[in-house]
Design an enzyme around this catalytic site. Structure first.
Site, PDB file in Angstrom:
ATOM      1  N   ASP A   1       0.815  -1.218   0.000  1.00  0.00           N
ATOM      2  CA  ASP A   1       0.000   0.000   0.000  1.00  0.00           C
ATOM      3  C   ASP A   1       0.849   1.270   0.000  1.00  0.00           C
ATOM      4  O   ASP A   1       0.654   2.157  -0.835  1.00  0.00           O
ATOM      5  CB  ASP A   1      -0.927   0.042   1.235  1.00  0.00           C
ATOM      6  CG  ASP A   1      -2.045  -0.984   1.141  1.00  0.00           C
ATOM      7  OD1 ASP A   1      -2.407  -1.367   0.011  1.00  0.00           O
ATOM      8  OD2 ASP A   1      -2.549  -1.399   2.201  1.00  0.00           O
TER       9      ASP A   1
ATOM     10  N   ARG B   1      -0.127   4.610  16.504  1.00  0.00           N
ATOM     11  CA  ARG B   1      -0.511   5.641  15.522  1.00  0.00           C
ATOM     12  C   ARG B   1      -0.283   7.080  15.969  1.00  0.00           C
ATOM     13  O   ARG B   1       0.280   7.878  15.218  1.00  0.00           O
ATOM     14  CB  ARG B   1      -1.960   5.440  15.051  1.00  0.00           C
ATOM     15  CG  ARG B   1      -2.233   4.089  14.381  1.00  0.00           C
ATOM     16  CD  ARG B   1      -1.141   3.690  13.439  1.00  0.00           C
ATOM     17  NE  ARG B   1      -1.463   2.508  12.653  1.00  0.00           N
ATOM     18  CZ  ARG B   1      -0.575   1.802  11.976  1.00  0.00           C
ATOM     19  NH1 ARG B   1       0.702   2.147  12.004  1.00  0.00           N
ATOM     20  NH2 ARG B   1      -0.937   0.759  11.274  1.00  0.00           N
TER      21      ARG B   1
ATOM     22  N   SER C   1      -3.190  -9.688   6.290  1.00  0.00           N
ATOM     23  CA  SER C   1      -2.658  -8.345   6.480  1.00  0.00           C
ATOM     24  C   SER C   1      -2.168  -8.295   7.920  1.00  0.00           C
ATOM     25  O   SER C   1      -2.914  -8.570   8.861  1.00  0.00           O
ATOM     26  CB  SER C   1      -3.757  -7.318   6.250  1.00  0.00           C
ATOM     27  OG  SER C   1      -3.406  -6.119   6.891  1.00  0.00           O
TER      28      SER C   1
ATOM     29  N   ASP D   1      -7.158   3.154  11.364  1.00  0.00           N
ATOM     30  CA  ASP D   1      -5.865   3.830  11.412  1.00  0.00           C
ATOM     31  C   ASP D   1      -5.861   5.191  10.719  1.00  0.00           C
ATOM     32  O   ASP D   1      -5.197   6.118  11.162  1.00  0.00           O
ATOM     33  CB  ASP D   1      -4.776   2.916  10.842  1.00  0.00           C
ATOM     34  CG  ASP D   1      -4.461   1.782  11.806  1.00  0.00           C
ATOM     35  OD1 ASP D   1      -4.555   2.026  13.026  1.00  0.00           O
ATOM     36  OD2 ASP D   1      -4.152   0.673  11.357  1.00  0.00           O
TER      37      ASP D   1
HETATM   38  N1  ARG Z   1      -8.002  -3.851  14.229  1.00  0.00           N
HETATM   39  C1  ARG Z   1      -6.831  -3.253  14.763  1.00  0.00           C
HETATM   40  C2  ARG Z   1      -7.070  -1.794  15.058  1.00  0.00           C
HETATM   41  O1  ARG Z   1      -7.940  -1.205  14.512  1.00  0.00           O
HETATM   42  C3  ARG Z   1      -5.621  -3.445  13.881  1.00  0.00           C
HETATM   43  C4  ARG Z   1      -5.695  -2.806  12.534  1.00  0.00           C
HETATM   44  C5  ARG Z   1      -4.553  -3.164  11.606  1.00  0.00           C
HETATM   45  N2  ARG Z   1      -4.548  -4.556  11.325  1.00  0.00           N
HETATM   46  C6  ARG Z   1      -3.866  -5.154  10.348  1.00  0.00           C
HETATM   47  N3  ARG Z   1      -3.920  -6.449  10.306  1.00  0.00           N
HETATM   48  N4  ARG Z   1      -3.164  -4.491   9.484  1.00  0.00           N
HETATM   49  O2  ARG Z   1      -6.367  -1.227  15.840  1.00  0.00           O
END
Ligand code: ARG
Length: 395
Positions: free
Chosen positions: A13, A92, A173, A121
């Site tokens: 990405d 983040r 992912s 995110d």
């Molecule tokens: N669900 C989690 C969150 O919102 C992780 C998101 C990212 N997950 C990933 N497999 N890239 O904090």
């Protein structure tokens, strides 16, 4: 020329995003934050340059991540929806903080990220950036570009000579840092499917864990873990050590259908050996050292804190006010907890503290008891009194 700072991970990405931004006429500064994802950042930085980054910043944020973000969540007892230790969510705001710092230094008017328009995110990055530097504009390629699927992204990458690791292409992912791993997609998208073993990255399957339990002692100073088995560790090493040990004993796996901010229910599995051990020990010490009222009040704070982190509201007045409350009640959280790690379970079996509120002379049934049982009679009468007057009404 328009300039943007891109939070760059080296994955598909953000790599396609970098190229796309260049094509749209941006000068792109790539920012690689090391939060313990365990990747070769030098290689990733070269990849960014190869794709066309005008400059690359690499920053080791591991210490700050653990001490300023994870320790706070630990002290707060924050777990989202009872299962998620917030590893991705906690990283983040920290990354956003440095995006802003670099944007200032580089005099960039934009910042960018490679998050999808369906996830949490994007919200966490953008809310944090907008609170720290309201003048900065956001450009989020994945929300606006013409590419409609992962396959189209791969095609774009191949057409434009962007290296993609399709050799050992994982169907998942994965977001990894020192505090844990978040895994989604592939077979996990069907909530009825048991997570396949190959989805897990750092924890052993229960059937492969050692035959005998492992005993472990964790020592806390004002709510912060400082020693394992009497030996002092710096924060990063302590977390890494517990990840390793916990992983070996199959500790820290969770499987969650979670409520995303954008209203979607999604399925994610997590691996968080270190937080699982530390939260368990921390909570045990709280049982010993906090008085009943504080202890019973705290879960309200824990769940609010978890929501704030999950919702991207780190840089807000409520979060810092809650931190003050938490630090206040953690002043008495010094002591040690003994845990047994066995077959995926982390079981507290002992606790001690120089400032424990457990008084053996009060609790004991032996003759050394100092509790005056005669006083209980009056206490019970007064305790029941308000209700005795109601008795006739409730009949
Ligand atoms: N669900 C989690 C969150 O919102 C992780 C998101 C990212 N997950 C990933 N497999 N890239 O904090």
């Amino acid at each position: 020329m328009k300039k943007t700072v891109l939070a760059y991970s080296g994955g598909l990405d953000t790599s396609v995003a970098l190229h796309w931004l260049k094509k749209k006429g941006f000068s792109v500064i790539a920012f690689l934050a090391d939060v313990g994802q365990g990747k070769d950042l030098r290689k990733i930085s070269e990849k960014a340059k190869l794709i066309g980054a005008d400059n690359v910043y690499v920053k080791d944020l591991k210490k700050e991540f653990i001490e300023e973000y994870c320790w706070r969540a630990l002290k707060a007892g924050a777990i989202y929806e009872g299962k998620y230790f917030l590893s991705t969510a906690l990283s983040r705001p920290l990354i956003a903080k440095y995006l802003v710092e670099i944007a200032k230094k580089e005099k960039a008017e934009f910042v960018s990220h490679g998050c999808t328009g369906k996830g949490n995110d994007q919200v966490r990055f953008e809310v944090s950036v907008s609170l720290l530097a309201p003048h900065l504009k956001i450009i989020a390629p994945l929300r606006i570009w013409e590419l409609k699927s992962r396959d189209e992204e791969i095609e774009y990458a191949q057409k434009n000579n962007i290296p993609v690791e399709i050799t050992k292409k994982s169907p998942y992912s994965i977001d990894r840092n020192l505090w844990g791993i978040s895994i989604e997609c592939g077979r996990l998208e069907d909530p009825w499917n048991e997570p396949p073993e190959d989805a897990y990255q750092m924890t052993k399957s229960i059937s492969d864990t050692p035959k005998n339990p492992l005993y472990l002692e964790v020592y806390f100073e004002k709510g912060i873990p400082e020693k394992i088995n009497g030996k002092k560790f710096i924060s990063i090493d302590l977390v890494e050590k517990l990840n390793k040990l916990g992983g070996e004993y199959g500790i820290g796996r969770t499987d969650l259908i979670e409520n995303r901010l954008v209203g979607i229910k999604s399925r994610e599995i997590y691996e968080a050996p270190s937080p699982t051990i530390l939260y368990s020990a921390h909570q045990e010490l709280e049982s010993l050292n906090l008085d009943r009222e504080v202890l019973h009040f705290k879960p309200t704070i824990s769940s609010k804190y978890a929501e704030l982190v999950y919702y991207g509201l780190w840089f807000t007045p409520l979060r810092s006010a809650l931190d003050s409350f938490i630090d206040k009640i953690q002043e008495n959280l010094t002591g040690a907890v003994r845990l047994k790690l066995f077959r995926g379970a982390c079981i507290p079996v002992g606790r001690k503290s120089p400032i424990s509120l457990y008084k053996k002379e009060l609790a004991t049934y032996g003759k050394e008891s100092k509790f005056d049982q005669k006083l209980a009679e009056g206490f019970i009468k007064i305790w029941a009194m308000p209700y005795r007057y109601q008795k006739s009404n409730s009949k």
